[in-house]
Scaffold this active site. Structure first.
Site, PDB file in Angstrom:
ATOM      1  N   ASP A  13     -57.476  -0.898  13.240  1.00 26.23           N
ATOM      2  CA  ASP A  13     -57.976   0.336  12.632  1.00 26.23           C
ATOM      3  C   ASP A  13     -59.480   0.176  12.454  1.00 26.23           C
ATOM      4  O   ASP A  13     -60.026  -0.929  12.551  1.00 26.23           O
ATOM      5  CB  ASP A  13     -57.293   0.550  11.263  1.00 26.23           C
ATOM      6  CG  ASP A  13     -57.808   1.791  10.560  1.00 26.23           C
ATOM      7  OD1 ASP A  13     -57.853   2.857  11.199  1.00 26.23           O
ATOM      8  OD2 ASP A  13     -58.197   1.704   9.378  1.00 26.23           O
ATOM      9  N   SER A  14     -60.131   1.294  12.128  1.00 31.37           N
ATOM     10  CA  SER A  14     -61.558   1.250  11.839  1.00 31.37           C
ATOM     11  C   SER A  14     -61.843   0.434  10.579  1.00 31.37           C
ATOM     12  O   SER A  14     -62.991   0.066  10.335  1.00 31.37           O
ATOM     13  CB  SER A  14     -62.075   2.676  11.660  1.00 31.37           C
ATOM     14  OG  SER A  14     -61.311   3.343  10.677  1.00 31.37           O
ATOM     15  N   GLY A  46     -64.465   8.267  12.024  1.00 30.84           N
ATOM     16  CA  GLY A  46     -64.171   9.701  11.980  1.00 30.84           C
ATOM     17  C   GLY A  46     -65.343  10.615  12.260  1.00 30.84           C
ATOM     18  O   GLY A  46     -65.165  11.761  12.663  1.00 30.84           O
ATOM     19  N   CYS A  76     -55.414   3.729  13.864  1.00 27.07           N
ATOM     20  CA  CYS A  76     -56.439   4.711  13.507  1.00 27.07           C
ATOM     21  C   CYS A  76     -56.188   6.031  14.240  1.00 27.07           C
ATOM     22  O   CYS A  76     -56.086   6.052  15.472  1.00 27.07           O
ATOM     23  CB  CYS A  76     -57.797   4.136  13.911  1.00 27.07           C
ATOM     24  SG  CYS A  76     -59.178   5.218  13.552  1.00 27.07           S
ATOM     25  N   THR A  78     -58.269   8.521  14.556  1.00 26.02           N
ATOM     26  CA  THR A  78     -59.436   8.912  15.348  1.00 26.02           C
ATOM     27  C   THR A  78     -59.449   8.158  16.674  1.00 26.02           C
ATOM     28  O   THR A  78     -59.681   8.751  17.734  1.00 26.02           O
ATOM     29  CB  THR A  78     -60.736   8.631  14.554  1.00 26.02           C
ATOM     30  OG1 THR A  78     -60.610   9.186  13.242  1.00 26.02           O
ATOM     31  CG2 THR A  78     -61.940   9.228  15.243  1.00 26.02           C
ATOM     32  N   GLU A 155     -60.744   4.985  -0.924  1.00 26.13           N
ATOM     33  CA  GLU A 155     -61.329   3.630  -0.969  1.00 26.13           C
ATOM     34  C   GLU A 155     -61.918   3.311  -2.336  1.00 26.13           C
ATOM     35  O   GLU A 155     -62.058   2.149  -2.705  1.00 26.13           O
ATOM     36  CB  GLU A 155     -62.348   3.466   0.158  1.00 26.13           C
ATOM     37  CG  GLU A 155     -61.636   3.495   1.505  1.00 26.13           C
ATOM     38  CD  GLU A 155     -62.450   2.988   2.673  1.00 26.13           C
ATOM     39  OE1 GLU A 155     -63.485   2.323   2.445  1.00 26.13           O
ATOM     40  OE2 GLU A 155     -62.033   3.253   3.814  1.00 26.13           O
ATOM     41  N   CYS A 187     -54.471  11.008   9.088  1.00 25.98           N
ATOM     42  CA  CYS A 187     -55.517  10.008   8.885  1.00 25.98           C
ATOM     43  C   CYS A 187     -54.860   8.865   8.113  1.00 25.98           C
ATOM     44  O   CYS A 187     -54.028   9.105   7.229  1.00 25.98           O
ATOM     45  CB  CYS A 187     -56.671  10.602   8.084  1.00 25.98           C
ATOM     46  SG  CYS A 187     -57.899   9.379   7.595  1.00 25.98           S
ATOM     47  N   THR A 188     -55.254   7.651   8.468  1.00 25.45           N
ATOM     48  CA  THR A 188     -54.627   6.475   7.868  1.00 25.45           C
ATOM     49  C   THR A 188     -54.592   6.485   6.338  1.00 25.45           C
ATOM     50  O   THR A 188     -53.652   5.974   5.732  1.00 25.45           O
ATOM     51  CB  THR A 188     -55.402   5.214   8.299  1.00 25.45           C
ATOM     52  OG1 THR A 188     -56.806   5.463   8.121  1.00 25.45           O
ATOM     53  CG2 THR A 188     -55.107   4.853   9.737  1.00 25.45           C
ATOM     54  N   HIS A 189     -55.649   7.036   5.731  1.00 22.86           N
ATOM     55  CA  HIS A 189     -55.762   6.973   4.275  1.00 22.86           C
ATOM     56  C   HIS A 189     -54.875   7.989   3.541  1.00 22.86           C
ATOM     57  O   HIS A 189     -54.555   7.813   2.373  1.00 22.86           O
ATOM     58  CB  HIS A 189     -57.200   7.249   3.838  1.00 22.86           C
ATOM     59  CG  HIS A 189     -58.189   6.201   4.240  1.00 22.86           C
ATOM     60  ND1 HIS A 189     -58.380   5.824   5.543  1.00 22.86           N
ATOM     61  CD2 HIS A 189     -59.056   5.464   3.505  1.00 22.86           C
ATOM     62  CE1 HIS A 189     -59.330   4.897   5.596  1.00 22.86           C
ATOM     63  NE2 HIS A 189     -59.752   4.653   4.361  1.00 22.86           N
TER      64      HIS A 189
HETATM   65  N1  DGL Z   1     -58.866   5.220  10.150  1.00 25.62           N
HETATM   66  C1  DGL Z   1     -59.495   6.509  10.318  1.00 25.62           C
HETATM   67  C2  DGL Z   1     -58.481   7.503  10.869  1.00 25.62           C
HETATM   68  O1  DGL Z   1     -57.288   7.372  10.710  1.00 25.62           O
HETATM   69  C3  DGL Z   1     -60.098   7.004   9.021  1.00 25.62           C
HETATM   70  C4  DGL Z   1     -61.347   6.266   8.597  1.00 25.62           C
HETATM   71  C5  DGL Z   1     -62.505   6.427   9.551  1.00 25.62           C
HETATM   72  O2  DGL Z   1     -63.102   7.527   9.624  1.00 25.62           O
HETATM   73  O3  DGL Z   1     -62.787   5.464  10.245  1.00 25.62           O
HETATM   74  O4  DGL Z   1     -58.868   8.457  11.490  1.00 25.62           O
END
Ligand code: DGL
Length: 274
Positions: A13-14, A46, A76, A78, A155, A187-189
């Protein structure tokens, strides 16, 4: 050479968010070994361009190859939306993104054919959720909304907070007006904001967590390829390994909060070398 069934699954992931995907994988296939990479030095993805995300993803795949992974999960959204199609032929193991599994379940379960998608600007701009949903359910109408404030709120640990509720109410206004009966947390979060989204959207909207669907698809793929981990083949202490491109301590604190157990210290690597 590690025996294929005992080889780890690579998840990346990012940054921190992909831990919500790892959590689902652990819930569904707890015997598997996992190598997780979080690109903490270059997060967020993102708001970056597609060319940049493809380049980052290629480097991460090169790193994961050195770990002899038997399958890769692009946790991720994105990177799944912008890079998966471009890079999928660069690896010779199954590679699964989070967009298709999430889109599939939303397309199949909506009753009024009105589906909401929330994600980063990149995920929304890519239009990939819409594309998959409409391919699977041509009657579906998709309403997308980028929610860039959600990642920083998560976060900061504000998973249940009145500020988060206010921001959610603002972001969800259009989707509520559109009458969606299904909302993809793209989105992961965002699964960490599930209870706030539930409160704001109401009980009748089905919240789809692509992480859950991705873990289901991963398990099926490993079964089909006959490379599920065999019981007793790996040592517990070394089941999960974490690598980051920066900020290993911050990563460790968040990982503990999401996964609910102590993790070994994340090793910092120079991803630019790959
Ligand atoms: N992990 C990213 C996603 O799921 C979110 C965080 C980012 O913007 O890197 O798109």
């Amino acid at each position: 050479m590690i025996k294929k069934n005992d080889a780890p699954i690579g998840v990346f992931d990012s940054g921190l968010g992909g831990l919500t995907v790892m959590r689902e994988i652990i819930r569904q296939i707890p015997d598997e070994r996992i190598v997780y990479f979080g690109d903490m030095a270059r997060v967020p993805y993102g708001s970056k361009t597609q060319a940049t995300i493809i380049h980052y993803t290629e480097q991460i795949l090169n790193f994961l190859k050195t770990k002899e992974v038997k399958a890769i999960v692009v946790a991720c959204n994105t990177a799944s939306a912008y890079a998966l199609e471009a890079v999928k032929d660069q690896v010779d193991v199954p590679i699964i993104g989070v967009v298709k599994p999430g889109a599939r379940v939303a397309a199949a379960t909506t009753k009024n054919n009105r589906i909401g998608v929330i994600g980063t600007e990149g995920t929304v701009d890519s239009g990939l959720y819409d594309e998959f949903i409409r391919k699977l359910n041509p009657k579906a109408e998709v309403f997308s909304k980028a929610c860039p404030l959600f990642c920083p709120l998560v976060e900061e640990g504000l998973w249940h907070d009145e500020i988060t509720t206010l921001v959610t109410e603002r972001y969800m206004t259009e989707l509520k007006e559109a009458g969606v009966d299904t909302l993809i947390m793209g989105c992961t979060h965002y699964p960490l904001l599930r209870s706030t989204l539930r409160e704001v959207m109401g009980e009748n909207v089905n919240l789809v967590n692509p992480a859950y669907e991705t873990a289901v698809e991963l398990r099926r793929t490993l079964e089909w390829k006959d490379i599920l981990h065999e019981e007793g083949g790996s040592d517990d202490a070394d089941r999960y390994r974490f690598y980051v491109s920066d900020a290993s301590e911050r990563f460790g604190r968040f990982a503990q909060a999401v996964l609910g157990f102590d993790i070994p210290a994340a090793e910092k690597i120079n991803i630019e070398e790959f």
